[in-house]
Design an enzyme around this catalytic site. Structure first.
Site, mmCIF file in Angstrom:
data_model
loop_
_atom_site.group_PDB
_atom_site.id
_atom_site.type_symbol
_atom_site.label_atom_id
_atom_site.label_comp_id
_atom_site.label_asym_id
_atom_site.label_seq_id
_atom_site.Cartn_x
_atom_site.Cartn_y
_atom_site.Cartn_z
ATOM 1 N N TYR A 68 -2.937 -1.032 10.065
ATOM 2 C CA TYR A 68 -2.786 -1.109 8.519
ATOM 3 C C TYR A 68 -1.770 -1.101 7.950
ATOM 4 O O TYR A 68 -1.019 -1.686 7.217
ATOM 5 C CB TYR A 68 -4.050 -0.287 7.920
ATOM 6 N N SER A 113 0.978 -1.220 0.113
ATOM 7 C CA SER A 113 0.179 -0.035 0.075
ATOM 8 C C SER A 113 0.836 1.195 -0.006
ATOM 9 O O SER A 113 2.111 1.211 0.234
ATOM 10 C CB SER A 113 -0.875 -0.075 1.237
#
Length: 317
Positions: free
Chosen positions: A159, A146
């Protein structure tokens, strides 16, 4: 290393029922790959299978419904894939989940859920299926990290931890497999329009209305079509790129993190304030809110967007 050949090989894609995963499935089918699809959403997965079969009736498709948060269920599916597909040419670990809230607003169970899906399942599937990749000459592995595997904003501890782990795991594995002719790509998407925000969990200590406000504002920053992102990834695989950044929303923060690895948050705060307003800036960077307001909880997003450029996919990859 020779360029990757899609035609005639079998590709495994996790998170295949929507977003980047669904777009990858269609892109791979167009390129001549047979497919093994993995997702927890049975209804959406059935729809993807039906669409691919209608468009490409000559492709071989197998679908598995599994929650990758369940390690035992993941092991069973991996073993079934190994049994039915003893030679794989491509593995794409794409599935991911998100969680909204600061570290002190989420429970350890919630934190572990994100790490289980986003990282443990990646390592588990790679470990189980690596022998099948070794059987196929010119195989390739793709792990989707990401933007938050490059920078780590406030409110995204779970995350970011999971996506930084994916990045480190992938980079080390690339070196280990370099002599075996197996390509390894780490993908860092920027602002992709996916369902991850809609499906995100809210930390136990996060007021629901504050999370929803942040989610709505953050969605303004998601501008890249998943189909466009999938094409960038597949071109990167074909060219055996070790690292693929999708969109200027990933490439500019990557540069910023290299130049100012500690102080990039201040620049990011200024950029977000220009694009989406003060509330989103606070949600992403943890900057203080005005005295008369409480800071809003950060949204759970896979890929937040920095200021959009004229070419949202930021080519070339």
């Amino acid at each position: 290393m020779r360029r990757f050949v899609f035609t005639g090989g079998t590709a495994v894609v996790t998170g295949a029922a929507s977003g980047i995963g669904e777009a990858l499935v269609h892109g791979l089918a167009r390129r001549g790959s047979d497919l093994v699809l993995v997702d927890r959403d049975a209804g959406r997965l059935d729809a993807v299978v039906a669409a691919v079969r209608a468009a490409h009736p000559d492709r071989q498709l197998t679908a598995y419904v599994v929650d990758l948060a369940d390690a035992a269920a993941t092991a069973r599916v991996a073993e079934e894939i190994r049994r039915r597909h003893p030679a794989l040419r491509l593995l794409v670990n794409n599935a991911g989940v998100a969680l909204g809230g600061r570290f002190d607003q989420v429970s350890l169970d919630e934190f572990s859920w994100v790490v289980d899906v986003n990282f443990r399942a990646v390592a588990q599937l790679t470990h189980a299926l690596l022998p099948t990749l070794r059987v196929e000459p010119g195989a390739h592995l793709v792990n989707v990290s990401s933007l938050f595997g490059i920078i780590a904003p406030a409110g995204q501890t779970a995350y970011a931890a999971s996506k930084f782990a994916v990045r480190g795991f992938t980079e080390a594995l690339r070196q280990e497999l370099a002599g075996e002719g197996i390509g390894v790509t780490c993908v860092h998407p920027g602002g992709i329009r996916t369902r991850i925000a809609q499906n995100a969990r809210v930390g136990a200590g996060v007021p629901a209305e504050e999370f929803e406000t942040g989610r709505r504002q953050f969605e303004k920053l998601l501008t890249i079509d998943p189909a466009r992102a999938a094409e960038v990834i597949l071109r990167g695989v074909h060219r055996r790129r070790g690292r693929v950044l999708i969109g200027w929303s990933a490439k500019l923060p990557d540069l910023l993190a290299r130049v100012a690895p500690v102080s990039y948050q201040r620049v990011l705060a200024f950029a977000l304030d220009r694009v989406a307003g003060d509330a989103t800036r606070r949600l992403t960077t943890g900057s203080p809110a005005p005295a008369q307001r409480q800071p809003e909880a950060p949204p759970a997003q896979r890929q937040p967007e920095a200021p959009p450029a004229a070419d949202p996919a930021g080519e070339p990859a």
